[in-house]
Design a protein around this motif. Structure first.
Motif, PDB file in Angstrom:
ATOM      1  N   THR A 168       0.788  -1.313  -0.030  1.00 53.55           N
ATOM      2  CA  THR A 168       0.002  -0.103   0.060  1.00 53.55           C
ATOM      3  C   THR A 168       0.838   1.561   0.148  1.00 53.55           C
ATOM      4  N   ASP A 203      -0.782  -4.090  -5.896  1.00 52.38           N
ATOM      5  CA  ASP A 203      -1.204  -2.897  -5.413  1.00 52.38           C
ATOM      6  C   ASP A 203       0.097  -1.818  -5.743  1.00 52.38           C
ATOM      7  N   HIS A 231      -7.927   2.945  -9.191  1.00 54.18           N
ATOM      8  CA  HIS A 231      -8.064   3.081  -7.626  1.00 54.18           C
ATOM      9  C   HIS A 231      -9.621   3.468  -7.279  1.00 54.18           C
ATOM     10  N   GLY A 238      -5.891  -4.745  -2.984  1.00 54.85           N
ATOM     11  CA  GLY A 238      -4.942  -5.303  -3.838  1.00 54.85           C
ATOM     12  C   GLY A 238      -5.431  -5.909  -4.901  1.00 54.85           C
ATOM     13  N   ASN A 252      -7.549  -3.968  -7.332  1.00 50.40           N
ATOM     14  CA  ASN A 252      -6.725  -3.201  -8.181  1.00 50.40           C
ATOM     15  C   ASN A 252      -6.169  -3.906  -9.321  1.00 50.40           C
TER      16      ASN A 252
END
Length: 389
Positions: free
Chosen positions: A147, A199, A269, A284, A287
């Motif tokens: 992240t 991610d 996102h 994740g 994404n």
């Protein structure tokens, strides 16, 4: 040459960043430098059960600090979660925040610290540069290569009434000290390694192709992150104890964080936030599924940079037109996702067609949509969700 238009770029970073095997052992010294006397570790129950929180607590206690623990962090933390954390902070009269884990721990801790310093409720402060006060002294320690929340000026907290992710963006949310120690990531299961790695790749690509705030510094770190992930993510998933791969992925996620922290993100996102807040799906993975679909949509807006993404992911683009090279980026992303075991579509993780209209509306209004290189309407997002199903 014509005169250049005036443009001022911001670049946001933690004051101190510690990277490398064994970096976490420095936490006691760093806590003392920041003047902490009573630390609150904000973490999740999984890291407690693994004994990692006890080890961390030990380092702080050896440095003379008292330590309280909030281990109730939820995946995709909510406003309720953040308020519960604030109660522990206040009940123990803490003066140093330590977030320990992946993005959820950092976001929960940042949300708590917003209320501890700016007052009011967490919902009052969503948006850009809204905070009224600096956070308490703050050390973030990362346990996933994903992240980058440990080093960014962003936090994401779900509003439990609207089921929308509230995004907070403020330089004051940046940690004083960010620690990335690959030794803490060795136990990460393959599926989580894959999701967090994708991610990080999404961060790097979205920050690189945005036409609004990307600049020479963010471009350089984004490209380096893309090539590291292209080279090392498969190895980290295949063998979690491969320290070279873990170290490379820790650097990659940090570089990707450096890029998007200043350049912003995009509609990957915006789209991924919705299944996360509405249905509790892992960020994740969402994404990773949306990334190639959105890249395909965005190609025409910034084909030159997508061609560079293809190159960064190891594709040979010699002799190709810019558009052909750009298309190779999409194919390379799909191949990487498949190799590391990412689900093939949103339907596989429980998203249905009836979820799409509300998700598309919310995605259009998400802060990240501002930075997307191609202009987007709600109809476009509906189509993209259908492709991602």
């Amino acid at each position: 040459m014509g005169a250049m238009a005036e443009q001022v770029y911001g670049f946001f970073m933690p004051t101190t960043s510690l990277l490398g095997n064994g970096a976490v052992k420095e936490i006691g010294n760093q806590a003392k430098v920041l003047g902490g006397t009573k630390a609150l570790i904000v973490t999740d129950i999984g890291l407690v059960k693994l004994g990692m929180v006890d080890t961390l607590k030990g380092y702080l206690e050896q440095a003379g600090l008292q330590v309280a623990v909030f281990d109730g962090v939820e995946p995709n933390p909510t406003d309720v979660n953040v308020r519960d954390c604030l109660k522990v902070w206040q009940d123990n009269s803490c003066d140093l925040l330590v977030t320990f884990g992946g993005g959820s721990s950092h976001d929960c801790g940042k949300g708590m610290a917003i209320m501890a310093t700016s007052g009011g409720d967490i919902r009052d402060w969503a948006g850009i540069d809204t905070l009224q006060a600096n956070l308490p002294p703050y050390i973030s320690i990362n346990t996933t290569a994903g992240t980058a929340s440990e080093m960014t000026r962003f936090a994401v907290v779900t509003n439990t009434d609207t089921h929308v992710k509230m995004v907070f963006c403020d330089a004051r949310l940046t940690a004083d000290v960010a620690i990335n120690d690959p030794a803490l990531m060795v136990g990460l299961p393959p599926a989580l390694t894959a999701a967090t790695g994708m991610d990080a790749l999404t961060h790097a690509i979205e920050a690189y192709v945005t036409t609004l705030l990307s600049n020479p510094i963010t471009d350089a770190v984004a490209l380096q992150a893309i090539s590291l992930i292209g080279k090392w993510l498969r190895k980290a998933v295949a063998n979690g104890a491969d320290m070279e791969a873990r170290d490379a992925m820790a650097y990659a996620e940090y570089l990707a964080g450096m890029a998007f922290n200043s350049a912003g993100l995009g509609i990957v996102h915006s789209m991924a936030h919705q299944p996360g807040s509405l249905l509790g799906k892992p960020h994740g993975v969402c994404n990773a599924i949306c990334l190639p679909v959105v890249c395909e949509f965005n190609l025409m807006a910034n084909a030159e940079k997508y061609a560079k993404v293809a190159e960064g992911l190891g594709e040979d683009i010699s002799g190709l037109s810019v558009m052909e090279a750009a298309e190779k980026a999409v194919a390379a992303i799909r191949r990487l996702s498949k190799d590391v075991g990412i689900p093939s579509g949103l339907a596989e993780i429980g998203v249905t067609e009836k979820d799409i209209p509300i998700m598309a509306e919310n995605a259009l209004n998400d802060m990240c949509t501002l930075f997307n290189p191609r202009n987007v309407k709600v109809e476009d997002i509906i189509e993209l969700y259908k492709k991602a199903l």
